[in-house]
Design a protein around this motif. Structure first.
Motif, PDB file in Angstrom:
ATOM      1  N   VAL A 242       0.840  -1.208   0.000  1.00 18.40           N
ATOM      2  CA  VAL A 242       0.000   0.000   0.000  1.00 18.40           C
ATOM      3  C   VAL A 242       0.873   1.255   0.000  1.00 18.40           C
ATOM      4  CG1 VAL A 242      -1.652   1.340   1.357  1.00 18.40           C
ATOM      5  CG2 VAL A 242      -1.975  -1.126   1.083  1.00 18.40           C
ATOM      6  N   HIS A 243       1.968   1.204   0.743  1.00 17.59           N
ATOM      7  CA  HIS A 243       2.844   2.379   0.852  1.00 17.59           C
ATOM      8  C   HIS A 243       3.636   2.631  -0.432  1.00 17.59           C
ATOM      9  CE1 HIS A 243       5.491   5.360   2.665  1.00 17.59           C
ATOM     10  NE2 HIS A 243       6.540   4.665   2.209  1.00 17.59           N
ATOM     11  N   PHE A 244       4.216   1.572  -1.012  1.00 20.71           N
ATOM     12  CA  PHE A 244       5.122   1.761  -2.137  1.00 20.71           C
ATOM     13  C   PHE A 244       4.451   1.661  -3.506  1.00 20.71           C
ATOM     14  CE2 PHE A 244       8.235   0.518   1.146  1.00 20.71           C
ATOM     15  CZ  PHE A 244       9.183   1.533   0.970  1.00 20.71           C
ATOM     16  N   LEU A 245       3.327   0.967  -3.593  1.00 15.41           N
ATOM     17  CA  LEU A 245       2.729   0.689  -4.902  1.00 15.41           C
ATOM     18  C   LEU A 245       1.261   1.119  -4.991  1.00 15.41           C
ATOM     19  CD1 LEU A 245       4.112  -2.962  -5.236  1.00 15.41           C
ATOM     20  CD2 LEU A 245       5.143  -0.895  -6.194  1.00 15.41           C
ATOM     21  N   PRO A 246       0.895   2.262  -4.457  1.00 14.70           N
ATOM     22  CA  PRO A 246      -0.540   2.608  -4.438  1.00 14.70           C
ATOM     23  C   PRO A 246      -1.146   2.785  -5.824  1.00 14.70           C
ATOM     24  CG  PRO A 246       0.806   4.512  -3.879  1.00 14.70           C
ATOM     25  CD  PRO A 246       1.729   3.333  -3.918  1.00 14.70           C
ATOM     26  N   ASP A 247      -0.342   3.148  -6.798  1.00 19.36           N
ATOM     27  CA  ASP A 247      -0.865   3.398  -8.142  1.00 19.36           C
ATOM     28  C   ASP A 247      -0.636   2.240  -9.107  1.00 19.36           C
ATOM     29  OD1 ASP A 247      -1.593   6.002  -7.355  1.00 19.36           O
ATOM     30  OD2 ASP A 247       0.436   6.746  -7.776  1.00 19.36           O
ATOM     31  N   LEU A 248      -0.060   1.143  -8.595  1.00 23.89           N
ATOM     32  CA  LEU A 248       0.257   0.018  -9.476  1.00 23.89           C
ATOM     33  C   LEU A 248      -0.618  -1.208  -9.256  1.00 23.89           C
ATOM     34  CD1 LEU A 248       4.176   0.089  -9.600  1.00 23.89           C
ATOM     35  CD2 LEU A 248       2.539   1.084 -11.189  1.00 23.89           C
ATOM     36  N   VAL A 249      -1.040  -1.467  -8.005  1.00 22.19           N
ATOM     37  CA  VAL A 249      -1.830  -2.674  -7.718  1.00 22.19           C
ATOM     38  C   VAL A 249      -2.940  -2.369  -6.719  1.00 22.19           C
ATOM     39  CG1 VAL A 249       0.081  -4.262  -8.149  1.00 22.19           C
ATOM     40  CG2 VAL A 249      -0.311  -3.410  -5.833  1.00 22.19           C
ATOM     41  N   GLU A 265      -5.214  -0.895 -14.063  1.00 23.89           N
ATOM     42  CA  GLU A 265      -5.414  -0.901 -15.506  1.00 23.89           C
ATOM     43  C   GLU A 265      -4.213  -0.279 -16.209  1.00 23.89           C
ATOM     44  OE1 GLU A 265      -8.749   0.531 -18.817  1.00 23.89           O
ATOM     45  OE2 GLU A 265      -9.103   0.808 -16.661  1.00 23.89           O
ATOM     46  N   GLY A 266      -3.708  -0.977 -17.209  1.00 28.99           N
ATOM     47  CA  GLY A 266      -2.593  -0.477 -17.982  1.00 28.99           C
ATOM     48  C   GLY A 266      -1.229  -0.854 -17.441  1.00 28.99           C
ATOM     49  N   VAL A 267      -1.176  -1.441 -16.226  1.00 26.96           N
ATOM     50  CA  VAL A 267       0.098  -1.825 -15.624  1.00 26.96           C
ATOM     51  C   VAL A 267       0.428  -3.252 -16.035  1.00 26.96           C
ATOM     52  CG1 VAL A 267       1.356  -2.193 -13.470  1.00 26.96           C
ATOM     53  CG2 VAL A 267      -0.233  -0.278 -13.671  1.00 26.96           C
ATOM     54  N   THR A 268       1.581  -3.455 -16.655  1.00 27.07           N
ATOM     55  CA  THR A 268       1.978  -4.795 -17.089  1.00 27.07           C
ATOM     56  C   THR A 268       2.702  -5.517 -15.954  1.00 27.07           C
ATOM     57  OG1 THR A 268       4.154  -4.119 -17.916  1.00 27.07           O
ATOM     58  CG2 THR A 268       2.278  -3.919 -19.436  1.00 27.07           C
ATOM     59  N   ARG A 269       2.777  -6.826 -16.078  1.00 24.55           N
ATOM     60  CA  ARG A 269       3.500  -7.600 -15.079  1.00 24.55           C
ATOM     61  C   ARG A 269       4.989  -7.246 -15.073  1.00 24.55           C
ATOM     62  NH1 ARG A 269       1.052 -13.693 -14.547  1.00 24.55           N
ATOM     63  NH2 ARG A 269      -1.148 -13.122 -14.426  1.00 24.55           N
ATOM     64  N   HIS A 270       5.531  -7.018 -16.250  1.00 27.14           N
ATOM     65  CA  HIS A 270       6.945  -6.662 -16.335  1.00 27.14           C
ATOM     66  C   HIS A 270       7.217  -5.347 -15.606  1.00 27.14           C
ATOM     67  CE1 HIS A 270      10.987  -6.393 -17.987  1.00 27.14           C
ATOM     68  NE2 HIS A 270      10.705  -5.142 -18.360  1.00 27.14           N
ATOM     69  N   GLU A 271       6.337  -4.372 -15.816  1.00 28.18           N
ATOM     70  CA  GLU A 271       6.487  -3.073 -15.141  1.00 28.18           C
ATOM     71  C   GLU A 271       6.396  -3.227 -13.634  1.00 28.18           C
ATOM     72  OE1 GLU A 271       4.198   1.292 -15.020  1.00 28.18           O
ATOM     73  OE2 GLU A 271       3.580  -0.267 -16.437  1.00 28.18           O
ATOM     74  N   LEU A 272       5.448  -4.050 -13.185  1.00 29.80           N
ATOM     75  CA  LEU A 272       5.270  -4.254 -11.751  1.00 29.80           C
ATOM     76  C   LEU A 272       6.487  -4.953 -11.155  1.00 29.80           C
ATOM     77  CD1 LEU A 272       3.599  -4.224  -9.158  1.00 29.80           C
ATOM     78  CD2 LEU A 272       2.443  -6.309  -9.957  1.00 29.80           C
ATOM     79  N   LEU A 273       6.987  -5.992 -11.820  1.00 27.12           N
ATOM     80  CA  LEU A 273       8.142  -6.716 -11.305  1.00 27.12           C
ATOM     81  C   LEU A 273       9.373  -5.816 -11.254  1.00 27.12           C
ATOM     82  CD1 LEU A 273       9.295  -9.382 -10.304  1.00 27.12           C
ATOM     83  CD2 LEU A 273       9.701 -10.034 -12.690  1.00 27.12           C
ATOM     84  N   SER A 274       9.545  -4.968 -12.259  1.00 27.59           N
ATOM     85  CA  SER A 274      10.683  -4.048 -12.263  1.00 27.59           C
ATOM     86  C   SER A 274      10.608  -3.082 -11.092  1.00 27.59           C
ATOM     87  CB  SER A 274      10.704  -3.267 -13.587  1.00 27.59           C
ATOM     88  OG  SER A 274      10.910  -4.133 -14.681  1.00 27.59           O
ATOM     89  N   LYS A 275       9.425  -2.584 -10.826  1.00 30.38           N
ATOM     90  CA  LYS A 275       9.253  -1.659  -9.699  1.00 30.38           C
ATOM     91  C   LYS A 275       9.535  -2.359  -8.374  1.00 30.38           C
ATOM     92  CE  LYS A 275       7.966   2.070  -7.507  1.00 30.38           C
ATOM     93  NZ  LYS A 275       8.815   3.293  -7.479  1.00 30.38           N
TER      94      LYS A 275
END
Length: 304
Positions: A242-249, A265-275
């Motif tokens: 919740v603290h680090f990824l509020p706009d991703l998941v 919406e619009g967030v890919t798995r690759h983008e999420l894993l990189s973050k």
């Protein structure tokens, strides 16, 4: 054969117990009839057995009105239904004859099923002298003694140890393989997953989910991931997400050892894993597609 339950309703006084229940099951398949206590499962079964009459709706077998008196049905109730102070073989023969089986065949069927379930040594004993697990196996033998085409099993594994559970699992698989219609009701979801191709979940007298179990699992877990981090409990890790990824998941739930999320919406798995890899406060140990258990699905659909 195909058994269809179509829009059943049932009321007791002003209480609506069933509110349009529909499902179907075919020969050689098992249907998981699921729901919390009081959801309407037993009422549905009793209507199938012609113990209760529905207020509306119908039951059809191969497209024709279903008459339970014209086909053999084996019903294993959750509550013990045999006579504790009568000899086991005697009452099994009696019950089979009530269902139209002649005495000779009834005795042969009873002995065959007692042997198959490994309780033949008790056939002349009183039921009450047996252990709870062996009583349950005798109850199952009594369910099958009339060679039913439709088998309804309500909590069949109650009171069984792992060895006897395996015996019963083998018998249920044989029934399915031999082309019986099996309706299986249990709160032990692992057994439902073992036997049932299709499920129906009833909640407050209504069908809240039905269909092929594999398809339901695939759809339920669609676009969701399970994440966990080294040295962090799911609750702790949830707060970090919740603290680090509020706009991703979005967090959608918890598994036994991880956090279930759905990418925004619009967030890919690759983008999420990189973050996730860039964050120094934790180390990702698990990043995989969420594969829900039937228990997860049941809680999500039948929980309050």
């Amino acid at each position: 054969m195909k058994l269809e339950v179509i829009n059943l309703t049932k009321s007791f006084g002003e209480t609506n117990v069933l509110k349009g229940i529909s499902f179907s099951v075919e020969s050689g398949k098992a249907l998981g009839l699921l729901g919390r206590n009081g959801a309407g499962k037993t009422t549905t079964i009793r209507i199938l057995m012609d113990v209760f009459h529905a207020n509306s709706g119908e039951i059809r077998l191969d497209g024709k009105p279903f008459d339970p008196r014209r086909i053999q049905i084996g019903y294993l109730p959750e509550e013990r239904g045999l006579y504790p102070k009568r000899q086991i073989l005697e009452q099994m023969v009696y019950l089979a004859m009530l269902r139209g089986v002649n005495r000779k065949n009834a005795a042969a069927n009873a002995k065959r099923w007692l042997e198959r379930l490994e309780v033949s040594q008790y056939q002349d004993k009183l039921l009450e002298t047996l252990s709870k697990g062996n009583q349950q196996k005798v109850q199952l033998a009594s369910t099958l003694v009339c060679d039913p085409e439709i088998v309804i099993l309500d909590e069949p594994f109650s009171g069984l140890d792992p060895v006897n559970s395996q015996i019963l699992q083998d018998v249920v698989q044989e029934l399915i393989h031999n082309g019986k219609i099996v309706i299986f009701s249990s709160h032990q979801m692992s057994y439902v997953e073992e036997f049932c191709e299709d499920i129906v979940i009833i909640n407050h007298g209504e069908v809240v989910l039905s269909g092929n179990l594999d398809t339901i699992k695939r759809d339920f877990g669609k676009d969701q991931l399970v994440l966990n981090a080294i040295d962090h409990t799911p609750d702790d890790f949830s707060q970090l997400i919740v603290h680090f990824l509020p706009d991703l998941v979005h967090i959608t739930g918890h598994s036994k050892d991880g956090v279930i999320v759905r990418p925004c919406e619009g967030v890919t798995r690759h983008e999420l894993l990189s973050k996730l890899a860039q964050i120094q406060d934790f180390t990702i140990e698990r990043f995989e597609t969420y594969k829900p258990s039937l228990n997860d699905i049941f809680v999500a659909r039948a929980g309050e």
